[in-house]
Design a protein around this motif. Structure first.
Motif, PDB file in Angstrom:
ATOM      1  N   CYS A 207      -3.975   3.433   2.226  1.00  0.00           N
ATOM      2  CA  CYS A 207      -4.783   3.251   1.010  1.00  0.00           C
ATOM      3  C   CYS A 207      -5.538   4.518   0.607  1.00  0.00           C
ATOM      4  O   CYS A 207      -6.112   4.584  -0.466  1.00  0.00           O
ATOM      5  CB  CYS A 207      -5.773   2.096   1.211  1.00  0.00           C
ATOM      6  SG  CYS A 207      -6.975   2.391   2.535  1.00  0.00           S
ATOM      7  N   CYS A 230      -6.150   0.200   9.696  1.00  0.00           N
ATOM      8  CA  CYS A 230      -7.181   0.514   8.706  1.00  0.00           C
ATOM      9  C   CYS A 230      -7.960  -0.756   8.399  1.00  0.00           C
ATOM     10  O   CYS A 230      -7.363  -1.805   8.159  1.00  0.00           O
ATOM     11  CB  CYS A 230      -6.533   1.059   7.424  1.00  0.00           C
ATOM     12  SG  CYS A 230      -7.658   1.192   6.023  1.00  0.00           S
ATOM     13  N   CYS A 233      -7.086  -1.714   4.484  1.00  0.00           N
ATOM     14  CA  CYS A 233      -5.786  -2.198   4.003  1.00  0.00           C
ATOM     15  C   CYS A 233      -4.874  -2.718   5.106  1.00  0.00           C
ATOM     16  O   CYS A 233      -3.827  -3.289   4.825  1.00  0.00           O
ATOM     17  CB  CYS A 233      -5.073  -1.100   3.214  1.00  0.00           C
ATOM     18  SG  CYS A 233      -4.489   0.258   4.255  1.00  0.00           S
TER      19      CYS A 233
END
Ligand SMILES: [Zn+2]
Length: 245
Positions: A207, A230, A233
């Motif tokens: 992202c 992450c 995302c």
């Protein structure tokens, strides 16, 4: 989840390969050569429509010409007959007057028909010229279409070749990856389009969001074989370098 560094390197290569394959798919869907081909096809259809309209107009004009010509013929025959009667000397003065009157009318009628015929012939000439220009344009488009189709096919073949090489490498990579890690990658890729990416300069490779300090502290503290995601995302964050780096 844990995965050896070697596995993470394979996964990074897979992610990069998938990104390239996506770019190739996107390229195929937005090929300028395809757009040019479609534009030419549209132009050719429009030219064919205009040619059809001109063809109908010419048929109409030809029908008008035949009608006027046969009218002119009929008037001429009538004039010949009247003149024959006048020349025969067998008509009485009353008939003579009538015949001369009719001949005057016929001559005027003939002159008017010939004027109309001239006008229609001019119109025909004009339409035939338009048809010639339009036909030349249509034929030219046909040539351009052949060239455009060839150009499109060449680019597609190049892309297909690039894809084939990458597909083969992808099969190798997938067979070398552990099932659990691959399944995680596939799930993430299905949900966000990107399964894994390198963590570069504190940014997620999926992202591109910059991770906050807390996240970075967590990542720094994690062991090399820890599979990180992450928090924004879900992309698998890889701290390894690719084989070519
Ligand atoms: Zn992310």
């Amino acid at each position: 989840m844990k995965a050896e560094v070697a596995q993470q390197i394979l996964l990074l290569e897979l992610a990069e390969l998938d990104a390239e394959l996506s770019r190739l798919t996107h390229r195929v869907a937005h090929l300028p050569e395809q757009q040019r081909l479609e534009q030419l096809q549209t132009d050719q259809r429009n030219a064919a429509d205009r040619l059809a309209v001109l063809g109908i107009a010419l048929e109409d004009v030809d029908a008008q010409i035949s009608r006027l010509e046969s009218e002119v013929d009929a008037v001429r025959q009538r004039e010949d007959r009247d003149r024959g009667l006048l020349d025969s000397g067998t008509v009485n003065p009353k008939q003579l007057e009538e015949l001369q009157h009719e001949l005057d009318t016929l001559e005027r009628r003939q002159a008017s028909l010939e004027d109309s015929l001239m006008e229609v012939m001019e119109r025909r000439e004009q339409l035939a010229a338009e048809q010639g220009t339009e036909q030349a344009g249509f034929d030219g488009l046909g040539q351009e279409l052949i060239a455009a189709e060839q150009a499109r096919d060449e680019v597609l073949a190049e892309i297909e070749q690039a894809r084939t090489g990458r597909d083969a490498r992808r099969t190798d990579l997938v067979s070398g990856l552990e099932a659990e890690l691959l399944a995680l990658y596939d799930r993430q890729r299905a949900s966000s389009g990107i399964g894994a990416g390198r963590l570069i300069g504190g940014r997620c490779g999926g992202c591109r969001i910059e991770l906050d300090r807390g996240e970075m502290a967590r990542i720094t503290a994690a062991s090399d074989d820890e599979v990180l995601r992450c928090s924004e995302c879900g992309t698998i964050l890889l701290r390894v370098r690719g084989p070519g780096e």
